[in-house]
Design an enzyme around this catalytic site. Structure first.
Site, PDB file in Angstrom:
ATOM      1  N   THR A 161       4.363  -0.440  -0.404  1.00  0.00           N
ATOM      2  CA  THR A 161       4.370  -1.888  -0.180  1.00  0.00           C
ATOM      3  C   THR A 161       2.932  -2.363  -0.067  1.00  0.00           C
ATOM      4  OG1 THR A 161       6.505  -1.840   0.958  1.00  0.00           O
ATOM      5  CG2 THR A 161       5.120  -3.765   1.313  1.00  0.00           C
ATOM      6  N   LYS A 244       9.833  -7.827  -2.450  1.00  0.00           N
ATOM      7  CA  LYS A 244       9.750  -7.048  -1.212  1.00  0.00           C
ATOM      8  C   LYS A 244       9.082  -7.846  -0.095  1.00  0.00           C
ATOM      9  CE  LYS A 244       9.729  -3.644   1.724  1.00  0.00           C
ATOM     10  NZ  LYS A 244       9.098  -2.334   1.483  1.00  0.00           N
ATOM     11  N   LYS A 319       1.676  -5.043   8.958  1.00  0.00           N
ATOM     12  CA  LYS A 319       1.025  -4.929   7.649  1.00  0.00           C
ATOM     13  C   LYS A 319       1.773  -5.741   6.601  1.00  0.00           C
ATOM     14  CE  LYS A 319       2.164  -2.309   4.558  1.00  0.00           C
ATOM     15  NZ  LYS A 319       2.681  -1.233   3.689  1.00  0.00           N
TER      16      LYS A 319
END
Length: 377
Positions: A161, A244, A319
């Site tokens: 990611t 995502k 994050k």
């Protein structure tokens, strides 16, 4: 390469590589064509043995043909050895006949990339992915097929990611150097999904550019199905990550909202189990309330059942939220709740570093005047 670890060209080979041991090599590449069927894939690659990568690699080893060899690499050498011992024994027990070369450990991702036809990466963030691909792509990788096409060219599948911009830059570097084909395929489902092989993958790859990339999705799908249960082609390069980040932004917000709703209802005197049953049968239901409920005694197997150990850490949630905020800023998109959510996760991490992000509930509970009223068991 570390002494005692041999690499041979076998009829089929799986390579797992991590973000350590970044050394170069000039070993000639294997020349074997292959098609998108599990019985004919010749070479594989997978970068990273972290919380997600480890169970994904385990499932992959269990589902590939017994004749395949799994080569693993992670900067944590002890973790690689642990994987070799644990998964190797399991493979032997499942019928791999205890092959000495069923799982091998290597030190060099560059060397493995030269010998790999399919390379899957699962790394923590943009700096790690850029570093690994920087070492893999320089100097230029030799081709693995005499006829480069979407069906035969080296294939990089990045499940990390990171931000779409960085991913697109890496994709361009791979393609412009003729090193192979690159797709972004981040996943959703957490550690539970990785262990159960029920992950959802969001794929971003070119569809039509005159070079046969329209066939990439068809080639990638059966590979991802070895580690997950659902596959969604979101669009061209970077669009898997766009999906995502949108999903994980929602997750970041709904996790806090679920914690607040449970804390509110319990504070008003409701039984936690009855409250969860109500929410999960009504319009407020979500993944955080059903699968990852932050109150102990609600969701079997959730981190709340083991003092919030394991799962998706607060740091990783921070994050992903930061990546979503960065992408939103780059594209002029307003995220009204993002800054407050970021503040919450910053405060939670100070007190609960390393815990699953659902520990937000315990942080809220401690700030409430009722304190500790919902601890169960």
């Amino acid at each position: 390469m570390r002494a005692g670890v041999s690499i041979r060209f076998s009829p089929s080979r799986l390579c797992m590589i991590g973000n350590g041991g970044l050394t170069g090599s000039t070993t000639p590449a294997a020349r074997r064509d292959f098609s998108a069927t599990a019985s004919t894939w010749a070479t594989w690659g997978f970068i990273g043995l972290g919380r997600m990568g480890y169970p994904m690699a385990r499932n992959l080893r269990a589902k590939i043909p017994e004749s395949d060899t799994l080569i693993i690499h992670d900067r944590n050498r002890e973790l690689s050895q642990k994987f070799k011992e644990e998964v190797g024994i399991a493979a032997a027990g499942a019928g791999a006949k205890g092959k000495a070369n069923a799982i091998e450990v290597s030190d060099s991702p560059r060397e493995l990339a030269e010998k790999s036809e399919v390379i899957i990466s699962v790394l923590p963030g943009p700096p790690h992915v850029k570093s690994v691909f920087g070492h893999i792509l320089h100097p230029r990788l030799p081709p693995i097929s005499e006829t480069m096409s979407a069906e035969t060219d080296r294939l990089f599948i990045d499940c990390s990611t990171i931000d779409p911009t960085s991913s697109t830059e890496i994709a361009n570097a791979v393609h412009s150097s003729s090193s192979g084909r690159f797709v972004d395929a981040p996943m959703s489902g957490g550690v539970v999904g990785a262990r159960a092989s029920t992950l959802t993958f969001m794929l971003g790859c070119p569809t039509h550019n005159g070079n046969g990339d329209g066939k990439l999705a068809a080639r990638v799908t059966p590979i991802l199905q070895l580690m997950g249960s659902k596959f969604v082609h979101m669009g061209t390069s970077g669009m898997g990550l766009a999906g995502k980040l949108a999903n994980n932004y929602l997750l970041a917000i709904s996790n806090i909202a679920t914690a607040e709703a449970m804390n509110l209802g319990i504070g008003l005197g409701l039984d936690p189990v009855q409250l969860a049953d109500l929410i999960n049968g009504s319009s407020g239901q979500c993944w955080s309330s059903k699968i990852n409920n932050p109150v102990k005694g609600i969701s079997p197997g959730a981190p709340a059942e083991r003092d919030f150990e394991g799962g998706f850490s607060v740091g990783l949630m921070k994050k992903d939220l930061g990546l979503a905020m960065k992408a939103a800023k780059e594209h002029g998109v307003e995220l009204e709740l993002a800054r407050r959510a970021e503040d919450v996760y910053d405060d939670v991490e100070e007190e609960e570093r390393g815990k699953d992000f659902s520990v937000v509930y315990r942080w809220l509970e401690g700030r409430s005047t009722g304190g500790n009223r919902s601890r169960r068991g």
